[in-house]
Design a protein around this motif. Structure first.
Motif, PDB file in Angstrom:
ATOM      1  N   THR A  57       1.405  -1.151   0.107  1.00 38.56           N
ATOM      2  CA  THR A  57      -0.160  -0.094  -0.291  1.00 38.56           C
ATOM      3  C   THR A  57       0.714   1.350   0.081  1.00 38.56           C
ATOM      4  O   THR A  57       0.617   2.468  -0.579  1.00 38.56           O
ATOM      5  CB  THR A  57      -0.679   0.116   0.991  1.00 38.56           C
ATOM      6  OG1 THR A  57      -2.021  -1.204   1.272  1.00 38.56           O
ATOM      7  CG2 THR A  57      -1.540   1.551   1.367  1.00 38.56           C
ATOM      8  N   ARG A  61       1.374   4.009  -3.421  1.00 34.19           N
ATOM      9  CA  ARG A  61       1.086   5.535  -2.946  1.00 34.19           C
ATOM     10  C   ARG A  61       2.291   5.745  -3.548  1.00 34.19           C
ATOM     11  O   ARG A  61       2.663   8.008  -3.461  1.00 34.19           O
ATOM     12  CB  ARG A  61       0.545   5.529  -1.634  1.00 34.19           C
ATOM     13  CG  ARG A  61      -0.421   5.535  -1.175  1.00 34.19           C
ATOM     14  CD  ARG A  61      -1.362   5.384   0.438  1.00 34.19           C
ATOM     15  NE  ARG A  61      -2.703   5.317   0.112  1.00 34.19           N
ATOM     16  CZ  ARG A  61      -2.843   4.292   1.641  1.00 34.19           C
ATOM     17  NH1 ARG A  61      -2.581   5.128   2.570  1.00 34.19           N
ATOM     18  NH2 ARG A  61      -4.069   4.351   2.017  1.00 34.19           N
ATOM     19  N   ALA A  67       0.485  11.050  -2.691  1.00 29.45           N
ATOM     20  CA  ALA A  67      -0.229  11.121  -1.331  1.00 29.45           C
ATOM     21  C   ALA A  67       1.362  11.375  -0.768  1.00 29.45           C
ATOM     22  O   ALA A  67       2.127  11.348  -0.585  1.00 29.45           O
ATOM     23  CB  ALA A  67      -0.975   9.347  -1.200  1.00 29.45           C
ATOM     24  N   ARG A  98      -1.790   5.839   7.285  1.00 28.87           N
ATOM     25  CA  ARG A  98      -2.081   4.456   6.319  1.00 28.87           C
ATOM     26  C   ARG A  98      -3.236   5.427   5.889  1.00 28.87           C
ATOM     27  O   ARG A  98      -4.482   4.691   5.316  1.00 28.87           O
ATOM     28  CB  ARG A  98      -1.864   3.432   6.616  1.00 28.87           C
ATOM     29  CG  ARG A  98      -1.721   2.597   5.294  1.00 28.87           C
ATOM     30  CD  ARG A  98      -1.515   1.594   5.571  1.00 28.87           C
ATOM     31  NE  ARG A  98       0.445   1.594   5.708  1.00 28.87           N
ATOM     32  CZ  ARG A  98       1.634   0.796   6.401  1.00 28.87           C
ATOM     33  NH1 ARG A  98       0.124   0.491   7.846  1.00 28.87           N
ATOM     34  NH2 ARG A  98       2.068   1.361   6.975  1.00 28.87           N
ATOM     35  N   GLU A  99      -4.349   4.603   6.982  1.00 28.91           N
ATOM     36  CA  GLU A  99      -6.090   4.809   6.554  1.00 28.91           C
ATOM     37  C   GLU A  99      -6.569   6.438   6.369  1.00 28.91           C
ATOM     38  O   GLU A  99      -7.045   6.733   5.898  1.00 28.91           O
ATOM     39  CB  GLU A  99      -6.799   4.578   9.029  1.00 28.91           C
ATOM     40  CG  GLU A  99      -5.655   3.537   9.310  1.00 28.91           C
ATOM     41  CD  GLU A  99      -6.581   3.275  10.573  1.00 28.91           C
ATOM     42  OE1 GLU A  99      -6.840   3.951  11.302  1.00 28.91           O
ATOM     43  OE2 GLU A  99      -6.235   1.944  11.114  1.00 28.91           O
ATOM     44  N   GLY A 101      -4.910   7.599   3.564  1.00 28.04           N
ATOM     45  CA  GLY A 101      -4.794   7.610   2.824  1.00 28.04           C
ATOM     46  C   GLY A 101      -3.750   8.179   2.652  1.00 28.04           C
ATOM     47  O   GLY A 101      -2.667   8.911   1.533  1.00 28.04           O
TER      48      GLY A 101
END
Length: 637
Positions: A57, A61, A67, A98-99, A101
């Protein structure tokens, strides 16, 4: 209310003297901004190295560069109680980023030494220089151009100023400072100090002393007295660099965790990738520096910041002088009594209203600037207190009146009309004294000098019964050039004991004192220092020294002709080159004077004409008229 005229005067004086250097600093930020987020300019090889260890993840990004990526600069180690809670912060920050974004990576670690462990030890000679090492380590941490904002995990003495200087070197990046909070109360600080004095008198055993110290410093979190570490937190809030009310929330509590999470969320929102870009270099201007000093004076904070914040200001292209600090102190009243200038600890200070109460009082009286911060609402947002309601972080207005008048008071009923520090001038040079911790009857002394070059000699003289009834202990060759300007807190128990016996004593030194020091009158940071040809090196045993904290004077009462003819006495203290001290020889050789930040590194743009800021003469032109006015003339009106 409009700004107090003297606060406005000091702010304008800093702005004017700093025009060229500040412009150069801001031009550097503008140049970085025009190039856009730096991660986008990394080569494929650069970027692959930077996210090789990331999970799918985060890697996706970072590849896409859409991000925000937070850099974590951490001062974690588990020997420092104040920093032990940081152990699991990076994991929490990464998960939350991470949660939301984004992504987060530990950019690097910085050293974090404890002055409480090194007091009276050779390691204390590395302490002040560790600030500059931390600044350099912070710069190394951020040098990879991978980050859109940074979170700084640090609390204690030299660590926060070092992180701040390093952060300002990357002024185009938003910065959020994240504290860990104080330990819960142990035995009262006054009780601990009493055991120390009994031990110095031979009336307590080492086991009793160790038990008292252990009962005081007993858990994770910052030491609970209002020394340099906790002063750091107040100053960061006063400049708007950490979330409102974060300073004195205990570790491992729901509110502490909620504030850490909110800090991550805020850092993600203020990057250049969004619409609310707030780089640290633009937030920290002359108003923010004045706010920090006003908060320091109102709370009776640590004298160490008269060195550190001169250096911090310079990192932002600003020239702050001791004269500015002195005028702020003569304008801002003392609104808090926290040990060592009171009996309360910082937990009780927070319960009595804490920073929210003090800041509202200062803002309402025109003694603090309302300015942009990392949060919407400017400094007024820092007059609110954080709460957990229904499992969520909320803010509500701070107390309208002090919840404990022994600890906090409003401007109209201040503990003292002036702040906690005073600049001393005279034929011995310039020095600072923390008046807030000294009872008025002890603020003036005229007594013979006992001159030593090694602090341990004073204890030996006491043990031999060789000290006069009343005396001024002169401890010289303790400045930055001599041996790194160690704190001399180890002398406090002895001198406090003698004062308790009814003897008149004081300390005059070109060294420093711990932020926990108080009670005895101490003229510290004497500049020029002995190793730089300062007049303190001309003092001889038995010379009469007059220290008058109320008048702001420090003088050797020696015939002027004789004084002029004297030469400096040589340093008789043994040189220390072991235990790492040899590695800092370059720092001692290159360090600037204490009143110019005691910097051993290049910091910020060059000052005017490549020299050093020294606006003593400029200040003196208007000083007499300012001093003649009542401290709160405009406020009372």
């Amino acid at each position: 209310m409009s700004l107090h005229p003297r606060i406005e005067q000091v702010t304008e004086r800093i702005r004017k003297r700093s025009e060229k250097s500040r412009r150069a600093y801001l031009d550097g930020i503008d140049a970085a901004n025009r190039q856009g987020p730096h991660r986008a300019r990394l080569s494929c090889g650069n970027l692959a190295h930077a996210f090789a260890a990331c999970g799918p993840t985060d890697k996706g990004r970072l590849r896409a560069d859409v991000a925000p990526n937070l850099g974590i600069v951490t001062a974690y180690n588990d020997m420092l109680s104040a920093h032990q809670p940081f152990e699991h912060y990076p994991e929490r920050v990464r998960r939350l980023a991470r949660e939301l974004g984004g992504t987060a990576q530990v950019a690097g670690g910085v050293p974090a030494m404890c002055d409480g462990v090194t007091q009276g030890r050779p390691g204390m000679e590395l302490s002040l220089f560790s600030r500059d090492v931390i600044a350099q380590a912070t710069a190394v941490s951020l040098s990879h151009d991978m980050f859109d904002a940074a979170l700084y995990l640090g609390v204690c003495d030299k660590i926060v100023p070092g992180l701040l200087i390093g952060a300002l070197a990357f002024g185009h990046l938003p910065a959020v400072f994240v504290p860990a909070g104080p330990m819960t109360p142990g035995i009262p600080n006054k009780e601990k100090a009493a055991v120390r004095e009994r031990y110095a008198a031979g009336e307590a055993t080492r086991e009793e002393l160790l038990q008292a110290e252990s009962d005081s410093y007993h858990a994770p979190g910052t030491c609970t007295f209002y020394g340099t570490a906790n002063s750091n937190q107040v100053l960061l809030e006063a400049m708007g660099l950490q979330l409102p009310g974060t300073s004195f929330v205990n570790p491992d509590t729901p509110l502490r965790d909620a504030l850490t999470d909110a800090s991550v969320e805020r850092a993600l929102r203020i990057t250049a990738l969004g619409s609310d870009y707030r780089p640290i270099g633009q937030l920290i201007d002359e108003r923010a520096i004045v706010n920090a000093m006003a908060a320091l004076m109102a709370t009776g904070g640590s004298t160490n910041h008269t060195i550190h914040w001169v250096a911090v200001a310079r990192a932002a292209g600003l020239g702050l002088t001791w004269d500015d600090i002195d005028q702020i102190s003569q304008t801002v009243p003392l609104l808090a009594r926290v040990y060592p200038n009171g009996e309360a600890d910082v937990n009780r200070f927070a319960a009595a209203g804490g920073t929210a109460f003090v800041f509202r009082e200062l803002l309402d009286a025109g003694l603090m600037h309302d300015l942009p911060t990392i949060v919407p609402g400017g400094m007024r947002a820092f007059c609110d207190e954080p709460r957990i309601e229904a499992g969520k972080l909320t803010y509500s207005p701070g107390v309208a009146q002090s919840a404990d008048r022994e600890v906090t008071r409003g401007v109209a009923e201040a503990f003292e009309a002036q702040g906690g520090l005073r600049l001393l001038r005279g034929n011995l040079g310039r020095a600072l004294i923390k008046t807030s911790a000294v009872k008025p009857e002890y603020r003036t002394i005229e007594a013979p000098a006992v001159v030593v070059d090694d602090p341990k000699t004073l204890n030996k003289l006491h043990a031999a019964g060789a000290l006069p009834q009343d005396f001024v202990a002169v401890v010289r060759y303790q400045g930055p050039k001599a041996n790194g300007m160690p704190e001399l807190h180890s002398l406090a128990p002895l001198l406090g004991l003698l004062q308790n016996q009814g003897r008149r004593v004081a300390l005059v030194t070109d060294g420093r004192l711990s932020g926990a020091s108080g009670k005895i009158p101490a003229a510290i940071h004497v500049t020029p220092e002995a190793s730089a040809g300062g007049a303190i090196a001309k003092l001889r045993e038995g010379d009469i020294v007059r220290l008058d904290a109320e008048a702001g004077t420090l003088e050797a009462l020696v015939d002027p002709a004789e004084w002029k003819s004297r030469t400096a006495a040589p340093n008789t203290a043994p040189a220390g080159y072991d235990l790492g001290r040899n590695l800092f020889g370059f720092s001692r050789a290159k360090v600037s004077p204490a009143d110019q930040g005691a910097l051993s590194i290049s910091c910020g743009p060059p000052s005017p004409e490549g020299g050093d800021w020294d606006y003593d003469a400029e200040y003196e032109l208007g000083h007499d008229a300012a001093a003649a006015a009542a401290p709160h003339e405009a406020v009372d009106a």
